[in-house]
Design a protein around this motif. Structure first.
Motif, short mmCIF file in Angstrom:
data_model
loop_
_atom_site.label_atom_id
_atom_site.label_comp_id
_atom_site.label_asym_id
_atom_site.label_seq_id
_atom_site.Cartn_x
_atom_site.Cartn_y
_atom_site.Cartn_z
N ARG A 38 0.83 -1.21 0.00
CA ARG A 38 0.00 0.00 0.00
C ARG A 38 0.87 1.26 0.00
NH1 ARG A 38 -5.03 1.46 -1.56
NH2 ARG A 38 -5.62 3.42 -0.54
N VAL A 39 1.96 1.24 0.74
CA VAL A 39 2.82 2.42 0.87
C VAL A 39 3.76 2.57 -0.32
CG1 VAL A 39 4.67 3.47 2.24
CG2 VAL A 39 2.69 2.46 3.39
N LEU A 40 4.36 1.47 -0.76
CA LEU A 40 5.42 1.55 -1.76
C LEU A 40 4.92 1.49 -3.19
CD1 LEU A 40 8.07 -0.78 -0.07
CD2 LEU A 40 7.93 1.72 0.00
N ALA A 41 3.75 0.91 -3.43
CA ALA A 41 3.25 0.82 -4.81
C ALA A 41 2.80 2.20 -5.29
CB ALA A 41 2.09 -0.17 -4.88
N SER A 42 3.05 2.48 -6.54
CA SER A 42 2.65 3.75 -7.12
C SER A 42 1.13 3.81 -7.25
CB SER A 42 3.31 3.94 -8.49
OG SER A 42 2.94 2.89 -9.36
N PRO A 43 0.56 5.02 -7.24
CA PRO A 43 -0.91 5.16 -7.27
C PRO A 43 -1.60 4.47 -8.44
CG PRO A 43 0.13 7.24 -6.71
CD PRO A 43 1.23 6.31 -7.09
N GLY A 44 -0.90 4.27 -9.55
CA GLY A 44 -1.55 3.68 -10.71
C GLY A 44 -1.53 2.17 -10.75
N GLY A 50 -5.63 -1.83 -3.94
CA GLY A 50 -6.91 -2.16 -3.32
C GLY A 50 -6.86 -3.50 -2.58
N VAL A 51 -6.18 -4.48 -3.17
CA VAL A 51 -6.02 -5.79 -2.51
C VAL A 51 -5.22 -5.63 -1.22
CG1 VAL A 51 -4.98 -8.07 -2.73
CG2 VAL A 51 -6.24 -7.09 -4.65
N ALA A 52 -4.17 -4.81 -1.28
CA ALA A 52 -3.35 -4.58 -0.09
C ALA A 52 -4.15 -3.92 1.01
CB ALA A 52 -2.13 -3.73 -0.46
N GLY A 135 11.91 -2.18 12.60
CA GLY A 135 12.61 -1.23 11.74
C GLY A 135 11.98 -1.12 10.36
N PHE A 136 11.61 -2.25 9.78
CA PHE A 136 10.96 -2.23 8.47
C PHE A 136 9.61 -1.53 8.54
CE2 PHE A 136 8.31 -4.52 5.23
CZ PHE A 136 8.90 -3.95 4.12
N ALA A 137 8.83 -1.86 9.60
CA ALA A 137 7.53 -1.22 9.77
C ALA A 137 7.68 0.27 10.00
CB ALA A 137 6.78 -1.87 10.94
N GLY A 138 8.67 0.66 10.80
CA GLY A 138 8.90 2.07 11.06
C GLY A 138 9.33 2.83 9.81
N ALA A 139 10.16 2.19 8.98
CA ALA A 139 10.58 2.82 7.73
C ALA A 139 9.38 3.05 6.81
CB ALA A 139 11.63 1.96 7.04
N LEU A 140 8.48 2.07 6.75
CA LEU A 140 7.27 2.24 5.94
C LEU A 140 6.42 3.39 6.46
CD1 LEU A 140 6.17 -1.48 5.43
CD2 LEU A 140 7.06 0.05 3.67
N ALA A 141 6.24 3.41 7.78
CA ALA A 141 5.37 4.43 8.38
C ALA A 141 5.92 5.84 8.18
CB ALA A 141 5.17 4.14 9.87
N VAL A 142 7.22 6.02 8.41
CA VAL A 142 7.79 7.36 8.29
C VAL A 142 7.87 7.78 6.83
CG1 VAL A 142 10.26 6.83 8.12
CG2 VAL A 142 9.51 8.87 9.34
N TYR A 143 8.09 6.82 5.93
CA TYR A 143 8.11 7.15 4.50
C TYR A 143 6.73 7.60 4.04
CZ TYR A 143 8.17 6.47 -0.55
OH TYR A 143 8.04 6.64 -1.90
N GLN A 144 5.69 6.91 4.52
CA GLN A 144 4.33 7.29 4.16
C GLN A 144 4.00 8.70 4.61
OE1 GLN A 144 1.21 5.19 6.25
NE2 GLN A 144 -0.18 5.32 4.51
N GLN A 145 4.49 9.08 5.80
CA GLN A 145 4.20 10.40 6.34
C GLN A 145 5.04 11.50 5.70
OE1 GLN A 145 1.80 11.12 8.63
NE2 GLN A 145 1.18 8.97 8.65
N GLU A 146 6.26 11.17 5.29
CA GLU A 146 7.23 12.21 4.96
C GLU A 146 7.45 12.48 3.48
OE1 GLU A 146 9.21 14.14 7.16
OE2 GLU A 146 7.76 13.43 8.64
N HIS A 147 7.35 11.47 2.63
CA HIS A 147 7.90 11.62 1.28
C HIS A 147 7.20 12.70 0.45
CE1 HIS A 147 4.50 8.98 0.30
NE2 HIS A 147 4.62 9.36 -0.96
#
Length: 225
Positions: A38-44, A50-52, A135-147
């Motif tokens: 959900r976080v890393l896949a591009s919007p298209g 949706g499955v994620a 660490g992996f979960a935290g990287a996903l969370a902070v990337y979602q908030q910050e990028h």
């Protein structure tokens, strides 16, 4: 007598936990996989996003059902929330579920009738696996908030992973840092987890060294006056 123990609230709760702990841990890994997509896949990239999202929602509902069942089986009522505060935190923040890896190990060991690892080996294994997953979960969370935030220094997942490594190890280079409220909230959680895990490993390693030196002193012949 065993039947009476099993029929009591603590016995029913322990039986439920023994049966569900490993499946719920696998559900937590699925939650993490769905969240990553959900976080890393591009919007298209539909329908994968949706499955994620559906996977994330379904696994979180499993956590909710498990929490409600354990609340009922415990016989404690609302006191269960205070007595099992970590379970409550994990329900609100499922990304912290790797912290319960200790109980997963015990459940697998009992199921396979395997002997326990040495105390120090267990601490190292728990801390290492927990650090990796959190660490992996935290990287996903902070990337979602910050990028996508204005003025953010964490623009890629690689930046987020580097920042998590520096944070969990308490190094804190400061070359990248979160600027959003959500990212800083994640940072606080990772700081607390990093200090706890580092303290556990350091304390265990120090205790092991003291034990080794003590054994060497016991084996050494007494010095002559």
């Amino acid at each position: 007598m065993n039947d009476r123990a099993t029929d009591s609230p603590p016995g029913r709760l322990a039986s439920w936990e023994k049966r569900t702990e490993f499946p719920l841990f696998m559900a937590a890994l699925l939650f993490l996989a769905g969240y990553a997509v959900r976080v890393l896949a591009s919007p298209g990239t539909e329908p994968w996003r949706g499955v994620a999202l559906a996977l994330v929602c379904v696994t979180w509902l499993l956590f909710l059902v498990d929490y409600a069942a354990r609340l009922r089986l415990s016989g404690l009522g609302l006191r269960f929330v205070h007595a099992h505060w970590l379970d409550t935190v994990v329900l609100v923040l499922p990304l912290l579920r790797p912290l319960r890896v200790v109980r997963i190990y015990n459940a697998v060991r009992y199921r396979r009738d395997q002997p326990r690892l040495d105390l120090y080996a267990r601490v190292m294994a728990y801390a290492g696996l927990s650090s990796l997953l959190i660490g992996f979960a935290g990287a996903l969370a902070v990337y979602q908030q910050e990028h996508g935030a204005a003025g953010a220094t964490i623009r890629t997942f690689g930046d987020a992973a580097w920042w998590v490594c520096a944070t969990l190890t308490t190094v804190g280079y400061g070359d990248v840092s979160p600027v959003t409220p959500g990212g800083r909230a994640v940072a606080v959680l990772l700081m607390v987890c990093g200090l706890a895990l580092l303290g556990a490993v350091t304390g265990s390693f120090s205790s092991w060294l003291l034990q080794v030196f003590s054994r060497e002193d016991d084996k050494r012949p007494p010095e002559r006056g």
